[in-house]
Design a protein around this motif. Structure first.
Motif, PDB file in Angstrom:
ATOM      1  N   ASP A   1       7.744  17.510   1.457  1.00  9.34           N
ATOM      2  CA  ASP A   1       8.986  17.552   0.627  1.00  9.34           C
ATOM      3  C   ASP A   1       9.222  16.043   0.138  1.00  9.34           C
ATOM      4  N   THR A   2      10.422  15.979  -0.285  1.00  7.57           N
ATOM      5  CA  THR A   2      10.626  14.469  -0.759  1.00  7.57           C
ATOM      6  C   THR A   2      10.944  13.518   0.352  1.00  7.57           C
ATOM      7  N   ASP A   3      11.221  13.941   1.428  1.00  5.70           N
ATOM      8  CA  ASP A   3      11.519  13.036   2.528  1.00  5.70           C
ATOM      9  C   ASP A   3      10.197  12.775   3.127  1.00  5.70           C
ATOM     10  N   ALA A   4       9.194  13.657   3.268  1.00  5.64           N
ATOM     11  CA  ALA A   4       7.999  13.237   3.863  1.00  5.64           C
ATOM     12  C   ALA A   4       6.984  12.497   2.894  1.00  5.64           C
ATOM     13  N   ILE A   5       7.324  12.369   1.829  1.00  4.35           N
ATOM     14  CA  ILE A   5       6.396  11.530   0.885  1.00  4.35           C
ATOM     15  C   ILE A   5       7.506  10.143   0.643  1.00  4.35           C
ATOM     16  N   GLY A   6       8.578  10.462   0.311  1.00  6.48           N
ATOM     17  CA  GLY A   6       9.502   8.881   0.247  1.00  6.48           C
ATOM     18  C   GLY A   6       9.346   8.373   1.515  1.00  6.48           C
ATOM     19  N   ALA A   7       9.553   8.952   2.749  1.00  8.35           N
ATOM     20  CA  ALA A   7       9.629   8.017   3.960  1.00  8.35           C
ATOM     21  C   ALA A   7       8.152   7.643   4.224  1.00  8.35           C
ATOM     22  N   ALA A   8       7.172   8.147   3.733  1.00  4.88           N
ATOM     23  CA  ALA A   8       5.836   7.325   4.125  1.00  4.88           C
ATOM     24  C   ALA A   8       5.681   6.241   3.078  1.00  4.88           C
ATOM     25  N   ILE A   9       6.188   6.488   1.730  1.00  2.00           N
ATOM     26  CA  ILE A   9       5.980   5.219   0.798  1.00  2.00           C
ATOM     27  C   ILE A   9       6.799   4.214   1.333  1.00  2.00           C
ATOM     28  N   ALA A  10       8.197   4.595   2.069  1.00  2.00           N
ATOM     29  CA  ALA A  10       8.968   3.585   2.529  1.00  2.00           C
ATOM     30  C   ALA A  10       8.674   2.759   3.734  1.00  2.00           C
ATOM     31  N   TYR A  11       8.076   3.561   4.547  1.00  2.00           N
ATOM     32  CA  TYR A  11       7.543   3.153   5.819  1.00  2.00           C
ATOM     33  C   TYR A  11       6.186   2.168   5.586  1.00  2.00           C
ATOM     34  N   ALA A  12       5.384   2.715   4.737  1.00  2.00           N
ATOM     35  CA  ALA A  12       4.203   1.855   4.660  1.00  2.00           C
ATOM     36  C   ALA A  12       4.718   0.667   4.019  1.00  2.00           C
ATOM     37  N   ASN A  13       5.677   0.540   2.891  1.00  2.00           N
ATOM     38  CA  ASN A  13       5.933  -0.650   2.457  1.00  2.00           C
ATOM     39  C   ASN A  13       6.460  -1.649   3.372  1.00  2.00           C
ATOM     40  N   LEU A  14       7.230  -1.099   4.406  1.00  2.00           N
ATOM     41  CA  LEU A  14       7.777  -2.022   5.556  1.00  2.00           C
ATOM     42  C   LEU A  14       6.865  -2.634   6.381  1.00  2.00           C
ATOM     43  N   GLN A  15       5.859  -1.765   6.799  1.00  2.00           N
ATOM     44  CA  GLN A  15       4.828  -2.130   7.619  1.00  2.00           C
ATOM     45  C   GLN A  15       3.799  -3.227   6.945  1.00  2.00           C
ATOM     46  N   LYS A  16       3.617  -2.981   5.701  1.00  2.00           N
ATOM     47  CA  LYS A  16       2.921  -3.981   4.934  1.00  2.00           C
ATOM     48  C   LYS A  16       3.667  -5.335   4.872  1.00  2.00           C
ATOM     49  N   ALA A  17       5.082  -5.372   4.655  1.00  2.00           N
ATOM     50  CA  ALA A  17       5.695  -6.431   4.522  1.00  2.00           C
ATOM     51  C   ALA A  17       5.717  -7.164   6.083  1.00  2.00           C
ATOM     52  N   LEU A  18       5.521  -6.422   6.965  1.00  2.00           N
ATOM     53  CA  LEU A  18       5.440  -7.192   8.423  1.00  2.00           C
ATOM     54  C   LEU A  18       3.994  -7.447   8.729  1.00  2.00           C
ATOM     55  N   GLY A  19       3.256  -7.604   7.833  1.00  2.00           N
ATOM     56  CA  GLY A  19       1.830  -8.051   7.916  1.00  2.00           C
ATOM     57  C   GLY A  19       0.742  -6.939   8.431  1.00  2.00           C
ATOM     58  N   LYS A  20       0.810  -5.829   8.248  1.00  2.00           N
ATOM     59  CA  LYS A  20      -0.075  -4.553   8.641  1.00  2.00           C
ATOM     60  C   LYS A  20      -0.594  -4.074   7.499  1.00  2.00           C
ATOM     61  N   ASP A  21      -1.981  -3.726   7.552  1.00  2.00           N
ATOM     62  CA  ASP A  21      -2.625  -2.972   6.410  1.00  2.00           C
ATOM     63  C   ASP A  21      -2.525  -1.628   6.746  1.00  2.00           C
ATOM     64  N   ALA A  22      -1.448  -0.959   5.860  1.00  2.00           N
ATOM     65  CA  ALA A  22      -0.931   0.397   5.865  1.00  2.00           C
ATOM     66  C   ALA A  22      -1.086   0.838   4.523  1.00  2.00           C
ATOM     67  N   GLU A  23      -1.024   1.978   4.526  1.00  2.00           N
ATOM     68  CA  GLU A  23      -1.318   3.064   3.128  1.00  2.00           C
ATOM     69  C   GLU A  23      -0.435   4.336   3.412  1.00  2.00           C
ATOM     70  N   ALA A  24       0.480   4.694   2.546  1.00  2.00           N
ATOM     71  CA  ALA A  24       0.976   5.936   2.542  1.00  2.00           C
ATOM     72  C   ALA A  24       0.185   6.976   1.892  1.00  2.00           C
ATOM     73  N   VAL A  25       0.062   8.105   2.492  1.00  2.00           N
ATOM     74  CA  VAL A  25      -0.936   9.262   1.982  1.00  2.00           C
ATOM     75  C   VAL A  25      -0.038  10.441   2.491  1.00  2.00           C
ATOM     76  N   ALA A  26      -0.448  11.571   1.687  1.00  2.00           N
ATOM     77  CA  ALA A  26       0.319  12.792   1.854  1.00  2.00           C
ATOM     78  C   ALA A  26      -0.884  14.019   2.253  1.00  2.00           C
ATOM     79  N   LEU A  27      -0.152  14.881   3.022  1.00  2.00           N
ATOM     80  CA  LEU A  27      -0.812  16.103   3.341  1.00  2.00           C
ATOM     81  C   LEU A  27      -0.829  17.178   2.223  1.00  2.00           C
TER      82      LEU A  27
END
Length: 308
Positions: A13-39
């Motif tokens: 749903d919108t939270d599953a995708i929106g949260a993945a995008i937001a959390y991946a952006n946060l992890q990248k800002a913290l220096g991690k190699d992260a990517e948001a994907v979807a099921l």
């Protein structure tokens, strides 16, 4: 550390995708190699939000181990709702707002679960705690997630924290909350061009309740008749899904987002547990559920209690 894939539940749903995008952006800002994907592919509601904020949909995956072993989960924790090879992966973190069930890890992890209406509300806190600035488009997706999960604050799952977060995110996203929110919700209610197979899979989750497996699907609409005009076809496909996937029960909840009521369609056994859960009697496999809009708070706990 290897690349980290971040994703929400199946049939996102919108939270599953929106949260993945937001959390991946946060992890990248913290220096991690992260990517948001979807099921799964975005719903029309989610796609409306992505298009509005000019973001690409995360790529869809069905398994992870071919790419990496490290993952972070958002908006879910139960293994049956996750990627197919979840039991073989190293779960580094979970950010969620659901019950915790059918979940275990071999290693310690970061786990953040709060009883709020939306995962993105929690992730907004994480941005503040880390002192990371939110991009406008990411703020827009997080706002969209809160609007979706709380039905624009009408759901009983909504908390004051969700309302506060949504108003702050709307300011960052530069949208008028009520106007944008209603337009987004309505974008997800066009059901006439969808097959019955699609309808029952738009937003569906499986739950273990006692010794039964219960599939609970939910669709939002502004006209319940639009759904139940196809009842016979829906029942046939739900029965087929029960047989193919060993579900004991398949429940479809059609929610009128304007009236804040739902109607329930049930296929499978034991229906007595469903009737007990909602204090109702099924007629023609259906029951009207006044004031019920939240699967998480008004459906799953009641069903679980009836089976336990």
């Amino acid at each position: 550390m290897s690349k980290i894939l971040i994703f929400g539940h199946q049939n996102p749903d919108t939270d599953a995708i929106g949260a993945a995008i937001a959390y991946a952006n946060l992890q990248k800002a913290l220096g991690k190699d992260a990517e948001a994907v979807a099921l799964g592919t975005p719903s029309e509601e989610t796609q409306y939000a992505l298009d509005y904020f000019k973001l690409a949909a995360p790529r869809v995956i069905s398994s992870v181990k071919e790419e990496t072993t490290d993952v972070m989960l958002v908006d879910h924790n139960e293994f049956q709702q996750s990627v197919s090879d979840i039991a073989e992966l190293n779960i580094l973190a979970v950010v969620d707002h659901h019950r915790i069930a059918n979940f275990e890890t071999a290693n310690p992890l970061y786990y953040r679960c709060e009883p709020v209406g939306c995962t993105s509300t929690i992730i907004f806190k994480l941005y503040k705690e880390a002192g990371i600035e939110l991009p406008q488009a990411v703020a827009g997706m997080m706002l969209s997630a809160i609007v979706s999960d709380t039905l624009l604050f009408k759901s009983p799952t909504c908390t004051p924290e969700d309302v506060t977060a949504a108003n702050e995110l709307a300011a960052i996203a530069q949208v008028e909350l009520e106007v944008y929110g209603l337009a987004m919700l309505k974008a997800g209610t066009n059901l006439s061009d969808k097959s019955v197979e699609t309808l029952i899979d738009l937003d569906a989750k499986s739950f273990t309740m006692g010794d039964k497996v219960v599939r609970v699907a939910q669709v939002n609409t502004v006209d319940l008749n639009e759904v139940f005009d196809r009842q016979a076809d829906l029942e046939a496909v739900m029965a087929k899904e029960n047989q193919a996937n060993n579900y004991d029960l398949f429940l479809l909840i059609a929610t009128d987002i304007l009236a804040s009521d739902s109607e329930l369609l049930v296929v499978g056994e034991p229906v007595a547990n469903v009737e007990k859960a909602f204090g109702t009697t099924l007629t023609n496999n259906r029951a009207f559920l006044p004031g019920v809009v939240s699967r998480k708070k008004q459906v799953v706990p009641q069903l679980t209690e009836s089976f336990n």
